[in-house]
Design a protein around this motif. Structure first.
Motif, PDB file in Angstrom:
ATOM      1  N   ALA A  40      66.164  28.527  18.572  1.00 28.01           N
ATOM      2  CA  ALA A  40      64.947  28.126  19.412  1.00 28.01           C
ATOM      3  C   ALA A  40      65.353  26.602  20.484  1.00 28.01           C
ATOM      4  N   ARG A  41      66.042  25.812  19.457  1.00 27.10           N
ATOM      5  CA  ARG A  41      66.515  24.421  20.118  1.00 27.10           C
ATOM      6  C   ARG A  41      67.271  24.774  21.274  1.00 27.10           C
ATOM      7  N   GLU A  42      68.207  25.888  21.211  1.00 24.12           N
ATOM      8  CA  GLU A  42      68.932  26.168  22.487  1.00 24.12           C
ATOM      9  C   GLU A  42      68.033  26.495  23.629  1.00 24.12           C
ATOM     10  N   LEU A  43      66.944  27.137  23.262  1.00 27.20           N
ATOM     11  CA  LEU A  43      66.122  27.829  24.227  1.00 27.20           C
ATOM     12  C   LEU A  43      65.474  26.831  24.851  1.00 27.20           C
ATOM     13  N   ALA A  44      64.801  25.905  24.088  1.00 28.76           N
ATOM     14  CA  ALA A  44      63.953  24.777  24.415  1.00 28.76           C
ATOM     15  C   ALA A  44      64.662  23.794  25.243  1.00 28.76           C
ATOM     16  N   THR A  45      65.949  23.434  24.766  1.00 27.34           N
ATOM     17  CA  THR A  45      66.889  22.162  25.501  1.00 27.34           C
ATOM     18  C   THR A  45      67.084  22.849  26.856  1.00 27.34           C
ATOM     19  N   THR A  46      67.240  24.176  26.969  1.00 23.51           N
ATOM     20  CA  THR A  46      67.686  24.710  28.225  1.00 23.51           C
ATOM     21  C   THR A  46      66.418  24.843  29.295  1.00 23.51           C
ATOM     22  N   MET A  47      65.459  24.912  28.779  1.00 23.40           N
ATOM     23  CA  MET A  47      64.059  25.139  29.664  1.00 23.40           C
ATOM     24  C   MET A  47      63.460  23.685  30.158  1.00 23.40           C
ATOM     25  N   VAL A  48      63.649  22.654  29.074  1.00 23.56           N
ATOM     26  CA  VAL A  48      63.333  21.147  29.139  1.00 23.56           C
ATOM     27  C   VAL A  48      64.456  20.983  30.496  1.00 23.56           C
ATOM     28  N   ALA A  49      65.703  21.277  30.442  1.00 25.85           N
ATOM     29  CA  ALA A  49      66.596  20.910  31.426  1.00 25.85           C
ATOM     30  C   ALA A  49      66.085  21.373  32.925  1.00 25.85           C
ATOM     31  N   LEU A  50      65.971  22.737  32.699  1.00 25.12           N
ATOM     32  CA  LEU A  50      65.243  23.367  34.127  1.00 25.12           C
ATOM     33  C   LEU A  50      64.035  22.716  34.710  1.00 25.12           C
ATOM     34  N   GLY A  51      63.150  22.319  33.819  1.00 31.51           N
ATOM     35  CA  GLY A  51      61.887  21.776  34.366  1.00 31.51           C
ATOM     36  C   GLY A  51      62.009  20.475  34.994  1.00 31.51           C
ATOM     37  N   THR A  52      62.878  19.775  34.319  1.00 32.03           N
ATOM     38  CA  THR A  52      63.578  18.342  34.756  1.00 32.03           C
ATOM     39  C   THR A  52      64.025  18.415  36.020  1.00 32.03           C
ATOM     40  N   ASP A  53      65.029  19.376  36.029  1.00 29.95           N
ATOM     41  CA  ASP A  53      65.860  19.392  37.230  1.00 29.95           C
ATOM     42  C   ASP A  53      64.972  19.884  38.533  1.00 29.95           C
ATOM     43  N   ALA A  54      63.873  20.371  38.381  1.00 29.59           N
ATOM     44  CA  ALA A  54      63.074  20.964  39.291  1.00 29.59           C
ATOM     45  C   ALA A  54      61.894  19.892  39.378  1.00 29.59           C
ATOM     46  N   GLY A  55      61.746  18.603  38.670  1.00 31.46           N
ATOM     47  CA  GLY A  55      60.924  17.618  39.086  1.00 31.46           C
ATOM     48  C   GLY A  55      59.619  17.877  38.307  1.00 31.46           C
ATOM     49  N   VAL A  56      59.887  18.679  37.509  1.00 32.17           N
ATOM     50  CA  VAL A  56      58.463  18.702  36.536  1.00 32.17           C
ATOM     51  C   VAL A  56      58.633  18.182  35.161  1.00 32.17           C
ATOM     52  N   ARG A  57      57.673  17.291  34.655  1.00 38.87           N
ATOM     53  CA  ARG A  57      57.715  16.297  33.446  1.00 38.87           C
ATOM     54  C   ARG A  57      57.822  17.402  32.239  1.00 38.87           C
ATOM     55  N   THR A  58      58.988  17.742  31.576  1.00 35.44           N
ATOM     56  CA  THR A  58      58.974  18.775  30.646  1.00 35.44           C
ATOM     57  C   THR A  58      59.253  18.242  29.397  1.00 35.44           C
ATOM     58  N   VAL A  59      58.325  18.852  28.411  1.00 35.50           N
ATOM     59  CA  VAL A  59      58.670  18.333  26.879  1.00 35.50           C
ATOM     60  C   VAL A  59      58.526  19.743  26.043  1.00 35.50           C
ATOM     61  N   ALA A  60      59.086  19.872  25.097  1.00 31.78           N
ATOM     62  CA  ALA A  60      59.295  20.964  24.146  1.00 31.78           C
ATOM     63  C   ALA A  60      59.225  20.659  22.744  1.00 31.78           C
ATOM     64  N   LEU A  61      58.156  21.397  22.019  1.00 28.97           N
ATOM     65  CA  LEU A  61      58.005  21.374  20.557  1.00 28.97           C
ATOM     66  C   LEU A  61      58.544  22.859  19.979  1.00 28.97           C
ATOM     67  N   LEU A  62      59.394  22.689  18.856  1.00 29.13           N
ATOM     68  CA  LEU A  62      59.879  23.627  18.081  1.00 29.13           C
ATOM     69  C   LEU A  62      58.865  23.819  17.011  1.00 29.13           C
ATOM     70  N   THR A  63      58.116  24.843  16.881  1.00 31.22           N
ATOM     71  CA  THR A  63      57.043  24.856  15.862  1.00 31.22           C
ATOM     72  C   THR A  63      57.193  26.246  14.938  1.00 31.22           C
ATOM     73  N   ALA A  64      56.609  26.293  13.839  1.00 28.86           N
ATOM     74  CA  ALA A  64      56.810  27.297  12.862  1.00 28.86           C
ATOM     75  C   ALA A  64      55.852  28.641  13.253  1.00 28.86           C
ATOM     76  N   MET A  65      56.709  29.608  13.012  1.00 28.95           N
ATOM     77  CA  MET A  65      56.228  31.108  13.133  1.00 28.95           C
ATOM     78  C   MET A  65      56.919  31.932  11.970  1.00 28.95           C
ATOM     79  N   ASP A  66      57.056  31.275  10.828  1.00 29.99           N
ATOM     80  CA  ASP A  66      57.358  31.952   9.599  1.00 29.99           C
ATOM     81  C   ASP A  66      56.290  32.544   8.806  1.00 29.99           C
ATOM     82  N   ARG A  67      55.028  32.182   9.278  1.00 33.16           N
ATOM     83  CA  ARG A  67      53.757  32.612   8.502  1.00 33.16           C
ATOM     84  C   ARG A  67      52.895  32.680   9.710  1.00 33.16           C
ATOM     85  N   PRO A  68      51.791  33.615   9.772  1.00 38.07           N
ATOM     86  CA  PRO A  68      50.957  33.710  10.730  1.00 38.07           C
ATOM     87  C   PRO A  68      50.077  32.106  10.831  1.00 38.07           C
TER      88      PRO A  68
END
Length: 427
Positions: free
Chosen positions: A216-244
């Motif tokens: 999840a951290r790898e995916l989030a870091t990749t997406m934050v970099a893509l948004g930032t490179d495109a000029g979009v202020r981008t932040v990611a949170l990793l949140t729990a989905m081990d329970r509903p």
């Protein structure tokens, strides 16, 4: 410049790096039908197995954006902010979040999707409201956002058509899990959507596509970099989905729980995550002043919800559809509910009719599951744990199969759970 599809496949097969012109050509040619599905399937599998570097992913994303139109919100007089979740079980956060952030001073243009397999879809949930429309023209989107501060609707056919075509192919070729392809798929649509800032909610756990924190951290870091490179202020949170998330899973059920949150109530985890994401969105948009918690208490978020639903043809006061049949499962013994597996609960809700196996399948708005306890709660033997809802009693058997072994009641007082918000990632 024309290239050869086989040559491009071979480069990535052999762990090579694709050039910017090669990526531009293959995306454009595939969108036009000049590269065959079987060739793009081979390239997607090579990317899944051998990966892409940051420059390749950025080029791939930009090529998909250029395959269609880009939306423009410059006519609006307030900053725009959006949120994207990678999907989970009971994840209805968009419903209370969009009007909440709008009530605090941002415009929220949110293009959302439908559910597939065990994960629910925002549009399916909202379509359980009589009259509500998901498909809006660009002019209609602008009118709704001006009237209510927020719009939640389907992406038009002109937005990143390369992604739409490629995603359908990945879905049937075992390449959905590729992090470069997931990241570029999400971010091509979000960047083309034209929002000024973006908060990503990357789910982690059995009920999410990313099962581990590291992935999840790898995916989030990749997406934050893509948004930032495109000029979009981008932040990611990793949140729990081990329970509903929350106590209700399904379409009507999740709308009802969302309205409870907007009315100042609702489950604590849904409230906590909604407020956390709202504060991140407002900060990313550069807006300060009104506290989101106050907007829930004073009714302004509920007012924005009612305006948003009405502006899209829905009746916020209408009776929602409910399932005709129900079945309640009880605690087998007294103790602590030590485990409730999100994936199993999601599959059970799907089998009850809340989700779809194929994109063209209908959903049952009233189907789903109500939880009467969450992990960590003390329960007594015979106490209700889950109530299953469906329109067809024949669906109960398969739902029960998916719940076999999905929950445990034990003497342990402290179940091992991921924290609701695990990490925050920015450029």
């Amino acid at each position: 410049m024309a290239f050869d599809a086989v040559e491009i496949i071979s480069i990535k097969r052999d762990r090579g790096e694709l050039s910017t012109p090669q990526i531009d050509w293959v995306i454009d040619a595939y969108t036009k039908g000049e590269v065959a599905d079987e060739q793009m399937s081979s390239l997607a599998m090579a990317i899944l197995l051998n990966g892409m570097n940051r420059r390749e992913i950025a080029d791939w994303t930009q090529a998909m954006i250029r395959s269609g139109e880009r939306m423009d919100w410059s006519a609006l007089d307030r900053p725009t902010a959006d949120k994207h979740s990678t999907g989970g079980v009971g994840d209805k956060i968009t419903l209370p979040l969009a009007p909440l952030v709008a009530a605090c001073g941002a415009y929220v243009p949110q293009l959302s999707g439908r559910g597939l397999a065990h994960t629910g879809g925002t549009l399916d949930k909202l379509e359980s409201i009589p009259g509500w429309r998901a498909n809006l023209s660009n002019d209609e989107m602008l009118a709704v956002i001006r009237a209510s501060g927020a719009v939640v609707c389907a992406a038009g056919t002109g937005l990143a058509p390369a992604d739409k075509k490629l995603y359908a192919l990945r879905d049937v070729t075992g390449t959905v899990e590729s992090i470069p392809l997931i990241a570029s798929s999400i971010m091509s649509k979000k960047i083309a959507e034209g929002t000024g800032s973006l908060v990503l909610d990357v789910k982690v756990g059995s009920g999410a596509f990313m099962k581990t924190v590291d992935n999840a951290r790898e995916l989030a870091t990749t997406m934050v970099a893509l948004g930032t490179d495109a000029g979009v202020r981008t932040v990611a949170l990793l949140t729990a989905m081990d329970r509903p998330l929350g106590l209700k899973i399904g379409n009507t059920l999740e709308v009802e729980e969302s309205v409870e949150v907007l009315a100042g109530g609702g489950p604590s985890d849904v409230i906590e995550l909604t407020l956390h994401l709202a504060r991140e969105m407002l900060a990313a948009a550069g807006i300060s002043g009104k506290d989101p918690e106050q907007a829930l208490k004073d009714g302004s978020a509920m007012d924005a919800w009612r305006r948003m639903i009405t502006a899209q043809g829905g009746d916020p006061d209408a009776l929602l559809p409910h399932a005709a049949e129900s079945m309640t499962l009880t605690a087998p013994t007294s103790g602590v509910l030590s485990r409730l597996d999100a994936y199993s609960v999601g599959v059970a809700a799907w089998r009850l009719g809340a989700g779809r196996a194929r994109k063209e399948d209908p959903v049952s708005f009233g189907a789903g599951i109500t939880l009467h306890a969450k992990p960590g709660d003390i329960v007594r033997e015979g106490q209700p744990l889950l109530t299953l809802h469906t329109d067809e009693t024949a669906r109960f058997d398969r739902a029960l199969q998916s719940l076999d072994g999905a929950y445990e009641v034990s003497a342990a007082s402290d179940p091992t759970l991921l924290p609701l918000v695990i990490d925050r990632i920015e450029a």
